[in-house]
Design an enzyme around this catalytic site. Sequence first.
Site, mmCIF file in Angstrom:
data_model
loop_
_atom_site.group_PDB
_atom_site.id
_atom_site.type_symbol
_atom_site.label_atom_id
_atom_site.label_comp_id
_atom_site.label_asym_id
_atom_site.label_seq_id
_atom_site.Cartn_x
_atom_site.Cartn_y
_atom_site.Cartn_z
ATOM 1 N N ASP A 274 0.981 -1.111 0.108
ATOM 2 C CA ASP A 274 0.069 -0.031 0.131
ATOM 3 C C ASP A 274 0.861 1.460 0.044
ATOM 4 O OD1 ASP A 274 -2.088 1.809 0.555
ATOM 5 O OD2 ASP A 274 -2.571 1.303 2.420
ATOM 6 N N HIS A 364 -6.308 -3.133 4.898
ATOM 7 C CA HIS A 364 -6.895 -2.695 6.108
ATOM 8 C C HIS A 364 -6.915 -3.976 6.684
ATOM 9 C CE1 HIS A 364 -8.659 1.290 4.706
ATOM 10 N NE2 HIS A 364 -7.509 1.194 4.563
HETATM 11 N N1 GLY Z 1 -5.024 2.385 -0.032
HETATM 12 C C1 GLY Z 1 -5.973 2.648 1.171
HETATM 13 C C2 GLY Z 1 -5.289 3.241 2.366
HETATM 14 O O1 GLY Z 1 -4.167 3.838 2.090
HETATM 15 O O2 GLY Z 1 -5.543 3.226 3.344
HETATM 16 MN MN MN Z 2 -3.244 2.823 3.563
HETATM 17 MN MN MN Z 3 -3.106 3.564 0.426
#
Ligand code: GLY
Ligand code: MN
Ligand code: MN
Length: 445
Positions: A274, A364
């Site tokens: 991420d 998440h």
């Molecule tokens: N891409 C989802 C977040 O950054 O939480």
């Molecule tokens: Mn994130």
């Molecule tokens: Mn993110």
Amino acid sequence: MAESSIEVSKQHQNRRRRLMRAMGRNSIAILPTAVISARNNDVEYPFRHNSDFYYLTGFEEPRAVMVLIPGRPEGEFILFCRERDPQMELWNGRRAGLEGAREIYGADVAYPIEALDEYLPALLENRDRIHYTLGSDPDFDRRISWWMKQAKRKSRAGVHVPAELVSLEHLVHEMRLFKDREEAALMRHAAQISAAAHSRAMMVCRPGMMEYQLEAELVHEFMSHGARSVAYSSIVGGGANACVLHYTSNDAMLRDGDLVLIDAGAEYRGYASDITRTFPVNGRFTEAQRELYDLVLEAQLAAIAKVKPGNCWNDPHDTAVRVLTKGMVELGLLKGDVSKLISEGEYRRFYMHRTGHWLGMDVHDVGEYMSGEQWRKLEPGMVLTIEPGIYVAAGSKGVAKRWWNIGIRIEDDVLVTRGGCEVLTRDVPKDADEIEALMASQRAA
Ligand code: GLY
Ligand code: MN
Ligand code: MN
């Protein structure tokens, strides 16, 4: 293939053992994988296993249910799955079948998925406790009740059914929060693929491109390195679109003089990455963009410095908020006393989300953030994101026009280590000078 499968099976076996130890005797755990979802008419969404199920079995096929019964002499790990079927396999691809379930995935016993109703009531008999997570699949919840009812019918014959229902995810999620060495290696790899994709996007970006063309570059890099799926829908937002936190339309033109914010990560062998980077579409930050960018970066670096064992989950967030608020006062975006702006939440006008989340099989990821009334302490093996930002929508009251439509977030994935932390996504530049240098190198070429 065979070798790595055997290895996978060992790792998963260890996890099942640990879980069964925590469940205790006279208990049963039931865990189905994800359901297949229809996209439209005859088309399905690509199947993605349930993360808990995969964590414990390594099994990626749809239509499967894991049952664990600690201490059961006939076998503790029962896997219900699809049988081999040459005709279906000809159309839709190979299946492990019942034999594969035993030999590759280490099931003690394997049954056809169609036989659930036949076997489950008997498997529930004389257990005290059932570990199952209610609420994620209402159809399966109903089946559990029906199996319980079937088992109860034998009560006059001296059979008892579980009196206690315990959430299975409570135990599994605590395990998943701590990544072992193999998991950390997979996450490092996912992070490296995503870092390369973000670098590629910086290198190819030009004014006049469409946001989805940058998205295509990311996907190209992910797939070329064996990451067959994104970990979540990619965000590619130019100019004002960067201020829409969950923007995923990605269908606008990237304009000279604007920033573009990309929040995208690959999923590699079940593990997410991420990353967010924000950079100038034309390769050069304006003065106003650069001022806010440097502030977000300062906050991000300060927050990362707080990621170490013994600190609390919330320490990086508190640090980021303080740096951002102080900086926004200095730049004139906010007016007033820094501590008061923080305690009254005024900074949320421009920084409205938290500084991170757990990361793992789910973007998440699972795991508690609190321990009782307190924020949880960071411990080695945890992986979290650090992602502060500033978003100034056009027309923001009392804010000079030069700041309007600037949305900036910088996000990295960080593994807590014994001595501090490792930034898994460090391969993609985030210093403004480094970004400009990388982008300039491609323009000169
Ligand atoms: N891409 C989802 C977040 O950054 O939480
Ligand atoms: Mn994130
Ligand atoms: Mn993110």
